[in-house]
Motif scaffolding. Sequence first.
Motif, PDB file in Angstrom:
ATOM      1  N   GLY A 116       0.853  -1.176   0.000  1.00 46.37           N
ATOM      2  CA  GLY A 116       0.000   0.000   0.000  1.00 46.37           C
ATOM      3  C   GLY A 116       0.889   1.225   0.000  1.00 46.37           C
ATOM      4  O   GLY A 116       1.958   1.216   0.625  1.00 46.37           O
ATOM      5  N   PHE A 117       0.485   2.261  -0.696  1.00 42.45           N
ATOM      6  CA  PHE A 117       1.331   3.444  -0.814  1.00 42.45           C
ATOM      7  C   PHE A 117       0.576   4.686  -0.354  1.00 42.45           C
ATOM      8  O   PHE A 117      -0.603   4.861  -0.660  1.00 42.45           O
ATOM      9  N   ARG A 118       1.270   5.510   0.406  1.00 45.37           N
ATOM     10  CA  ARG A 118       0.700   6.739   0.928  1.00 45.37           C
ATOM     11  C   ARG A 118       1.582   7.915   0.509  1.00 45.37           C
ATOM     12  O   ARG A 118       2.673   7.735   0.006  1.00 45.37           O
ATOM     13  N   LYS A 119       1.132   9.122   0.769  1.00 43.69           N
ATOM     14  CA  LYS A 119       1.861  10.301   0.298  1.00 43.69           C
ATOM     15  C   LYS A 119       3.187  10.500   1.016  1.00 43.69           C
ATOM     16  O   LYS A 119       4.114  11.111   0.475  1.00 43.69           O
ATOM     17  N   ASP A 120       3.300  10.008   2.264  1.00 43.51           N
ATOM     18  CA  ASP A 120       4.544  10.166   3.020  1.00 43.51           C
ATOM     19  C   ASP A 120       4.642   9.077   4.080  1.00 43.51           C
ATOM     20  O   ASP A 120       3.684   8.342   4.345  1.00 43.51           O
ATOM     21  N   TYR A 121       5.822   8.980   4.701  1.00 45.81           N
ATOM     22  CA  TYR A 121       6.056   7.939   5.695  1.00 45.81           C
ATOM     23  C   TYR A 121       5.337   8.227   7.010  1.00 45.81           C
ATOM     24  O   TYR A 121       4.978   7.307   7.748  1.00 45.81           O
ATOM     25  N   LYS A 122       5.135   9.478   7.292  1.00 42.51           N
ATOM     26  CA  LYS A 122       4.403   9.840   8.501  1.00 42.51           C
ATOM     27  C   LYS A 122       3.014   9.221   8.480  1.00 42.51           C
ATOM     28  O   LYS A 122       2.536   8.672   9.486  1.00 42.51           O
ATOM     29  N   THR A 123       2.345   9.273   7.324  1.00 43.71           N
ATOM     30  CA  THR A 123       1.021   8.658   7.182  1.00 43.71           C
ATOM     31  C   THR A 123       1.122   7.150   7.318  1.00 43.71           C
ATOM     32  O   THR A 123       0.280   6.519   7.977  1.00 43.71           O
ATOM     33  N   CYS A 124       2.153   6.546   6.718  1.00 40.87           N
ATOM     34  CA  CYS A 124       2.352   5.099   6.844  1.00 40.87           C
ATOM     35  C   CYS A 124       2.510   4.684   8.304  1.00 40.87           C
ATOM     36  O   CYS A 124       1.908   3.701   8.757  1.00 40.87           O
ATOM     37  N   VAL A 125       3.319   5.432   9.049  1.00 37.40           N
ATOM     38  CA  VAL A 125       3.589   5.073  10.443  1.00 37.40           C
ATOM     39  C   VAL A 125       2.322   5.218  11.292  1.00 37.40           C
ATOM     40  O   VAL A 125       2.043   4.385  12.163  1.00 37.40           O
ATOM     41  N   LYS A 126       1.549   6.250  11.035  1.00 31.84           N
ATOM     42  CA  LYS A 126       0.291   6.425  11.764  1.00 31.84           C
ATOM     43  C   LYS A 126      -0.663   5.271  11.491  1.00 31.84           C
ATOM     44  O   LYS A 126      -1.323   4.754  12.403  1.00 31.84           O
ATOM     45  N   GLU A 127      -0.738   4.856  10.238  1.00 28.97           N
ATOM     46  CA  GLU A 127      -1.638   3.745   9.893  1.00 28.97           C
ATOM     47  C   GLU A 127      -1.114   2.414  10.422  1.00 28.97           C
ATOM     48  O   GLU A 127      -1.900   1.516  10.747  1.00 28.97           O
TER      49      GLU A 127
END
Length: 315
Positions: A196-207
Amino acid sequence: MSAASRRLPAALLCLAALATVAASCDGGGPGGASGGPGGTPSQSASSIFDKPSVTVAVKKGQPGFNTRSGEEYEYAGFETDLLNALADDVGFKKYTHDIPSLRREDILLDQGADLVIATYTITDARDEKIDFTAPYMKTYQGILVQKGDSEIKKLKDVDGKRVCSASGSTSDPGSVEGEQAQKSIRETLGQNVKPGFRKDYKTCVKELADGNFDAVWTDRLVLEGFAHQKPYEDHVKVVEDIKIDKQQYYGIGIREKHGADCRRLNRSLKKFLDTRWRMTFQQHFPDLDEGDFEQRYKPSDPEFENYRATSCGAK
């Protein structure tokens, strides 16, 4: 006045005319179109450092590298300190703004930024579109999981898991062209990984912390930044025994045809590595300040020089 004396001014005029023609053919000296050594064409039409301010694209929300905080919401981190050191040494004023990984090449090509300093891995595919300096950081890739995760211990344990990464990063198959290159990225963690791809790593870490993903995949140093700084350190951890054998080298992105500016940055980068790199790393990654951390994260002199030889459009 003798005939010889009368002919002298005419001869001088001819010599002056010849000099003017020669100067025109040569591009007018150092500032002209052919100002390189040995008469070779210069890459730089004009210097970005002559502008009132140099626009620098950065990535906020990456602990250790760049975050925004304080009353004035200013940037702070390793890359911020690096930029400040370069600006002082080269002598330019800077204006910074935030971009996602996916926009790094585009913002240079569209002239929305003059430089990109944003954990920007030097790759052949990117180097075909823009130029890079020599590197200021290196790191292997790794895996971030929830703090209480006991299932993912080795790379083989990631196969079949839900894994997040940032769009446009070297972990995104869409960042490269060619079916074989894309397949190689997809299968790095296993054929059955659910990406899955998100706009940035901060969003990835939160999810990841919320349970939407089982892991986050990217450069280990980026992951260490999240794992050792609040508010993330209570929720996530880097898997110690996973080191994906694909070393990344971070350089500064710059538009093509600015070779002279790029080489000036290289000289300043080398000075930074020799005099300030260790102190800056210790300040922003204090939990990694042990053992052979310089060997693991700082480009060695031979590595720097190897990259410098093919940097700034020389490749």
